[in-house]
Design an enzyme around this catalytic site. Structure first.
Site, PDB file in Angstrom:
ATOM      1  N   ASP A   1       0.865  -1.189   0.000  1.00 31.59           N
ATOM      2  CA  ASP A   1       0.000   0.000   0.000  1.00 31.59           C
ATOM      3  C   ASP A   1       0.896   1.232   0.000  1.00 31.59           C
ATOM      4  O   ASP A   1       2.019   1.190   0.524  1.00 31.59           O
ATOM      5  CB  ASP A   1      -0.881  -0.014   1.266  1.00 31.59           C
ATOM      6  CG  ASP A   1      -2.103   0.879   1.150  1.00 31.59           C
ATOM      7  OD1 ASP A   1      -3.230   0.357   1.168  1.00 31.59           O
ATOM      8  OD2 ASP A   1      -1.936   2.118   1.046  1.00 31.59           O
TER       9      ASP A   1
ATOM     10  N   TYR B   1       6.554  -3.768  -4.255  1.00 29.68           N
ATOM     11  CA  TYR B   1       6.255  -4.453  -5.513  1.00 29.68           C
ATOM     12  C   TYR B   1       7.269  -5.539  -5.867  1.00 29.68           C
ATOM     13  O   TYR B   1       6.928  -6.524  -6.513  1.00 29.68           O
ATOM     14  CB  TYR B   1       6.094  -3.437  -6.648  1.00 29.68           C
ATOM     15  CG  TYR B   1       4.768  -2.713  -6.577  1.00 29.68           C
ATOM     16  CD1 TYR B   1       3.624  -3.281  -7.108  1.00 29.68           C
ATOM     17  CD2 TYR B   1       4.653  -1.481  -5.936  1.00 29.68           C
ATOM     18  CE1 TYR B   1       2.394  -2.648  -7.016  1.00 29.68           C
ATOM     19  CE2 TYR B   1       3.428  -0.831  -5.851  1.00 29.68           C
ATOM     20  CZ  TYR B   1       2.304  -1.416  -6.387  1.00 29.68           C
ATOM     21  OH  TYR B   1       1.084  -0.797  -6.301  1.00 29.68           O
TER      22      TYR B   1
ATOM     23  N   GLY C   1      -7.751   1.676  -4.285  1.00 32.53           N
ATOM     24  CA  GLY C   1      -8.713   2.579  -4.916  1.00 32.53           C
ATOM     25  C   GLY C   1      -9.727   3.104  -3.939  1.00 32.53           C
ATOM     26  O   GLY C   1      -9.900   2.545  -2.850  1.00 32.53           O
TER      27      GLY C   1
ATOM     28  N   ARG D   1     -20.852   3.015  -8.450  1.00 25.84           N
ATOM     29  CA  ARG D   1     -19.480   2.547  -8.649  1.00 25.84           C
ATOM     30  C   ARG D   1     -18.837   3.297  -9.813  1.00 25.84           C
ATOM     31  O   ARG D   1     -17.650   3.596  -9.795  1.00 25.84           O
ATOM     32  CB  ARG D   1     -19.468   1.047  -8.902  1.00 25.84           C
ATOM     33  CG  ARG D   1     -19.937   0.238  -7.693  1.00 25.84           C
ATOM     34  CD  ARG D   1     -20.114  -1.223  -8.034  1.00 25.84           C
ATOM     35  NE  ARG D   1     -20.578  -2.014  -6.913  1.00 25.84           N
ATOM     36  CZ  ARG D   1     -21.864  -2.264  -6.642  1.00 25.84           C
ATOM     37  NH1 ARG D   1     -22.818  -1.763  -7.389  1.00 25.84           N
ATOM     38  NH2 ARG D   1     -22.182  -3.025  -5.606  1.00 25.84           N
TER      39      ARG D   1
ATOM     40  N   ASP E   1     -15.595  -3.762 -13.683  1.00 18.91           N
ATOM     41  CA  ASP E   1     -15.445  -4.222 -15.081  1.00 18.91           C
ATOM     42  C   ASP E   1     -14.439  -3.351 -15.830  1.00 18.91           C
ATOM     43  O   ASP E   1     -13.610  -3.857 -16.600  1.00 18.91           O
ATOM     44  CB  ASP E   1     -16.810  -4.175 -15.793  1.00 18.91           C
ATOM     45  CG  ASP E   1     -17.860  -4.940 -15.015  1.00 18.91           C
ATOM     46  OD1 ASP E   1     -17.865  -6.176 -15.105  1.00 18.91           O
ATOM     47  OD2 ASP E   1     -18.647  -4.311 -14.274  1.00 18.91           O
TER      48      ASP E   1
ATOM     49  N   SER F   1     -13.648  -9.715  -9.690  1.00 18.64           N
ATOM     50  CA  SER F   1     -14.644 -10.453  -8.901  1.00 18.64           C
ATOM     51  C   SER F   1     -16.044 -10.280  -9.505  1.00 18.64           C
ATOM     52  O   SER F   1     -16.889 -11.165  -9.384  1.00 18.64           O
ATOM     53  CB  SER F   1     -14.638  -9.980  -7.447  1.00 18.64           C
ATOM     54  OG  SER F   1     -14.822  -8.578  -7.395  1.00 18.64           O
TER      55      SER F   1
ATOM     56  N   ASP G   1     -22.694 -10.333  -6.338  1.00 23.41           N
ATOM     57  CA  ASP G   1     -24.121 -10.106  -6.621  1.00 23.41           C
ATOM     58  C   ASP G   1     -24.861 -11.445  -6.693  1.00 23.41           C
ATOM     59  O   ASP G   1     -26.008 -11.566  -6.257  1.00 23.41           O
ATOM     60  CB  ASP G   1     -24.269  -9.337  -7.944  1.00 23.41           C
ATOM     61  CG  ASP G   1     -23.392  -8.105  -7.953  1.00 23.41           C
ATOM     62  OD1 ASP G   1     -23.792  -7.100  -7.370  1.00 23.41           O
ATOM     63  OD2 ASP G   1     -22.271  -8.180  -8.491  1.00 23.41           O
TER      64      ASP G   1
ATOM     65  N   HIS H   1     -20.908  -5.237 -12.829  1.00 22.65           N
ATOM     66  CA  HIS H   1     -20.982  -5.275 -11.364  1.00 22.65           C
ATOM     67  C   HIS H   1     -21.368  -3.857 -10.942  1.00 22.65           C
ATOM     68  O   HIS H   1     -20.527  -3.003 -10.693  1.00 22.65           O
ATOM     69  CB  HIS H   1     -19.629  -5.677 -10.759  1.00 22.65           C
ATOM     70  CG  HIS H   1     -19.598  -5.474  -9.257  1.00 22.65           C
ATOM     71  ND1 HIS H   1     -20.476  -6.096  -8.402  1.00 22.65           N
ATOM     72  CD2 HIS H   1     -18.798  -4.703  -8.468  1.00 22.65           C
ATOM     73  CE1 HIS H   1     -20.220  -5.726  -7.161  1.00 22.65           C
ATOM     74  NE2 HIS H   1     -19.224  -4.871  -7.173  1.00 22.65           N
TER      75      HIS H   1
ATOM     76  N   THR I   1     -18.243  -1.810   2.512  1.00 25.77           N
ATOM     77  CA  THR I   1     -18.519  -3.253   2.477  1.00 25.77           C
ATOM     78  C   THR I   1     -17.161  -3.943   2.434  1.00 25.77           C
ATOM     79  O   THR I   1     -16.251  -3.448   1.769  1.00 25.77           O
ATOM     80  CB  THR I   1     -19.338  -3.686   1.245  1.00 25.77           C
ATOM     81  OG1 THR I   1     -18.560  -3.458   0.072  1.00 25.77           O
ATOM     82  CG2 THR I   1     -20.645  -2.926   1.136  1.00 25.77           C
TER      83      THR I   1
HETATM   84  P1  NAD Z   1     -10.017   1.867   1.459  1.00 23.91           P
HETATM   85  O1  NAD Z   1     -10.043   3.347   1.229  1.00 23.91           O
HETATM   86  O2  NAD Z   1     -10.262   1.351   2.833  1.00 23.91           O
HETATM   87  O3  NAD Z   1      -8.637   1.275   0.959  1.00 23.91           O
HETATM   88  C1  NAD Z   1      -8.038   1.613  -0.244  1.00 23.91           C
HETATM   89  C2  NAD Z   1      -6.528   1.472  -0.046  1.00 23.91           C
HETATM   90  O4  NAD Z   1      -5.897   1.692  -1.306  1.00 23.91           O
HETATM   91  C3  NAD Z   1      -5.969   2.509   0.942  1.00 23.91           C
HETATM   92  O5  NAD Z   1      -5.291   1.839   1.990  1.00 23.91           O
HETATM   93  C4  NAD Z   1      -5.017   3.332   0.078  1.00 23.91           C
HETATM   94  O6  NAD Z   1      -3.884   3.806   0.780  1.00 23.91           O
HETATM   95  C5  NAD Z   1      -4.661   2.329  -1.019  1.00 23.91           C
HETATM   96  N1  NAD Z   1      -4.134   2.959  -2.219  1.00 23.91           N
HETATM   97  C6  NAD Z   1      -4.573   4.065  -2.858  1.00 23.91           C
HETATM   98  N2  NAD Z   1      -3.797   4.314  -3.937  1.00 23.91           N
HETATM   99  C7  NAD Z   1      -2.874   3.326  -3.992  1.00 23.91           C
HETATM  100  C8  NAD Z   1      -1.812   3.023  -4.878  1.00 23.91           C
HETATM  101  N3  NAD Z   1      -1.547   3.793  -5.938  1.00 23.91           N
HETATM  102  N4  NAD Z   1      -1.056   1.940  -4.629  1.00 23.91           N
HETATM  103  C9  NAD Z   1      -1.305   1.139  -3.553  1.00 23.91           C
HETATM  104  N5  NAD Z   1      -2.304   1.391  -2.675  1.00 23.91           N
HETATM  105  C10 NAD Z   1      -3.078   2.461  -2.893  1.00 23.91           C
HETATM  106  O7  NAD Z   1     -11.072   1.241   0.428  1.00 23.91           O
HETATM  107  P2  NAD Z   1     -11.708  -0.225   0.499  1.00 23.91           P
HETATM  108  O8  NAD Z   1     -12.987  -0.155   1.238  1.00 23.91           O
HETATM  109  O9  NAD Z   1     -10.668  -1.186   0.926  1.00 23.91           O
HETATM  110  O10 NAD Z   1     -12.090  -0.460  -1.051  1.00 23.91           O
HETATM  111  C11 NAD Z   1     -11.074  -0.657  -2.011  1.00 23.91           C
HETATM  112  C12 NAD Z   1     -11.683  -0.808  -3.405  1.00 23.91           C
HETATM  113  O11 NAD Z   1     -12.461  -2.005  -3.471  1.00 23.91           O
HETATM  114  C13 NAD Z   1     -12.650   0.323  -3.790  1.00 23.91           C
HETATM  115  O12 NAD Z   1     -12.457   0.678  -5.134  1.00 23.91           O
HETATM  116  C14 NAD Z   1     -14.004  -0.280  -3.569  1.00 23.91           C
HETATM  117  O13 NAD Z   1     -15.016   0.335  -4.339  1.00 23.91           O
HETATM  118  C15 NAD Z   1     -13.740  -1.696  -4.016  1.00 23.91           C
HETATM  119  N6  NAD Z   1     -14.706  -2.699  -3.573  1.00 23.91           N
HETATM  120  C16 NAD Z   1     -15.055  -3.635  -4.487  1.00 23.91           C
HETATM  121  C17 NAD Z   1     -15.976  -4.603  -4.155  1.00 23.91           C
HETATM  122  C18 NAD Z   1     -16.367  -5.623  -5.204  1.00 23.91           C
HETATM  123  O14 NAD Z   1     -17.371  -6.322  -5.073  1.00 23.91           O
HETATM  124  N7  NAD Z   1     -15.591  -5.751  -6.268  1.00 23.91           N
HETATM  125  C19 NAD Z   1     -16.547  -4.645  -2.876  1.00 23.91           C
HETATM  126  C20 NAD Z   1     -16.152  -3.681  -1.954  1.00 23.91           C
HETATM  127  C21 NAD Z   1     -15.226  -2.701  -2.318  1.00 23.91           C
END
Ligand code: NAD
Length: 309
Positions: free
Chosen positions: A33, A63, A77, A86, A121, A141, A146, A173, A228
């Site tokens: 991170d 990395y 993100g 989203r 997506d 995922s 869903d 999604h 979530t």
């Molecule tokens: P969060 O804010 O708690 O965590 C995001 C992390 O990303 C932070 O720790 C941040 O420091 C890190 N980050 C930001 N830029 C970065 C970079 N360039 N390199 C490395 N790390 C970096 O958010 P979260 O709740 O953990 O959600 C993360 C993502 O997952 C979001 O985009 C959210 O919408 C998505 N999400 C997807 C699903 C799904 O079903 N696919 C479900 C829940 C959340």
């Protein structure tokens, strides 16, 4: 030890790391991170109980630690806030995905990569292109969560156990998802037939209500707790186990399609066979005309958004 690297140690990344390490005693999970202190703190917290279970452990890394990975998971993100879709995250998260893939590419060994970041997506197609990965290696995922929610809702409506229910949500999604009611089975019967034989109402209104419930479940959780994390962590555990060779699964995940249902140049969820190498097959299940039209609309919407960024 199986090596899994998770990029993004936020709520979702840390929950996935926790699920992966408590589920097996031979996994090394590396958390990466930009907030290195957070990644380190999460790894320490997870590790402190693991000696009760076996040898798995978590560590913070960078990395260069990804070069021996058996699986990579990207969940860096921004997450959506209450009231956001989203797709509203696309501009900010595409820049984050650019930075992640630039940093990852010099070390990328061709292993399967699961994308969790939203909009899922679009992030998946973008990551696949930027990593120059082979077909099926990068997938998101997508609609596995869903679909899990659909099964939960159908179990509540019919009174059957979740283990007795199967079916798929496909497409985006997000708000453009498509519930494939023609695929839903309860106790091996088509859901309509099951409901009628059990004296339950089954009509367009019931289907519309259940589909809406599934589509808005994530937003409902965000309204209540702001995030979530556990649902997606459990689904990601299932996908990662398949990648690590613990048995193929079939689930609707998002990956670049190449002609299925006439679609191309888009990543969209369709039922896929997932195993050690990633997605080995995209299944073209039978769809009704309405389901096919809704899938095409969903894919067109995603293409339109991707073009804007
Ligand atoms: P969060 O804010 O708690 O965590 C995001 C992390 O990303 C932070 O720790 C941040 O420091 C890190 N980050 C930001 N830029 C970065 C970079 N360039 N390199 C490395 N790390 C970096 O958010 P979260 O709740 O953990 O959600 C993360 C993502 O997952 C979001 O985009 C959210 O919408 C998505 N999400 C997807 C699903 C799904 O079903 N696919 C479900 C829940 C959340």
């Amino acid at each position: 030890m199986k090596n899994v690297a998770i990029i993004g140690a936020g709520f979702v990344g840390a929950s996935i790391a926790y699920a992966l390490t408590i589920n097996s005693d031979d996994r090394r999970v590396t958390l990466i991170d930009t907030d290195t202190e957070k990644a380190h703190g999460e790894a320490l917290d997870i590790n402190h109980g693991l000696s009760q279970l076996g040898n798995s452990f978590a560590a913070a890394g960078d990395y260069s630690d990804t070069k021996n990975s058996d699986a990579l998971i990207i969940c860096a993100g921004k997450g959506r806030a209450a009231g956001q879709s989203r797709l509203d995250l696309v501009r900010e998260n595409i820049l984050i995905m650019n930075s992640v893939t630039d940093s990852l590419k010099p070390y990328y060994n061709g292993c399967p990569v699961i994308i969790i970041s939203n909009p899922n997506d679009i992030m998946t197609l973008h990551a696949q292109r930027r990593l120059g990965a082979k077909r099926g290696k990068v997938f998101g995922s997508g609609c596995i969560l869903d679909t899990s929610r659909l099964i939960r809702c159908c179990a509540q409506y019919t009174g059957a156990g979740t283990g007795e229910i199967s079916g798929y949500v496909i497409g985006e999604h997000g708000d453009g998802q498509v519930t494939v009611w023609s695929s839903v089975k309860v106790c091996k019967k088509a859901i309509g037939e099951y409901c009628r034989s059990s004296g339950l109402e089954w009509n367009e209104e019931v289907r519309r209500k259940l589909s809406a419930q599934v589509r808005t479940m994530g937003a409902d959780i965000i309204k209540r707790k702001g995030k979530t994390q556990y649902g997606i962590a459990t689904c990601t555990l299932a996908l990662t186990r398949a990648i690590l060779g613990e048995g193929d699964i079939t689930a609707p995940v998002t990956t670049g399609v190449y002609g299925q249902y006439g679609l191309s140049d888009v990543s969209v969820s369709l039922p896929c066979v997932i195993g050690r190498g990633g997605v080995s097959k995209i299944l073209e299940i039978p769809l009704t005309d309405d389901e096919l039209a809704a899938l095409k609309l969903s894919a067109d919407g995603l293409k339109g958004v991707y073009k804007t960024v």
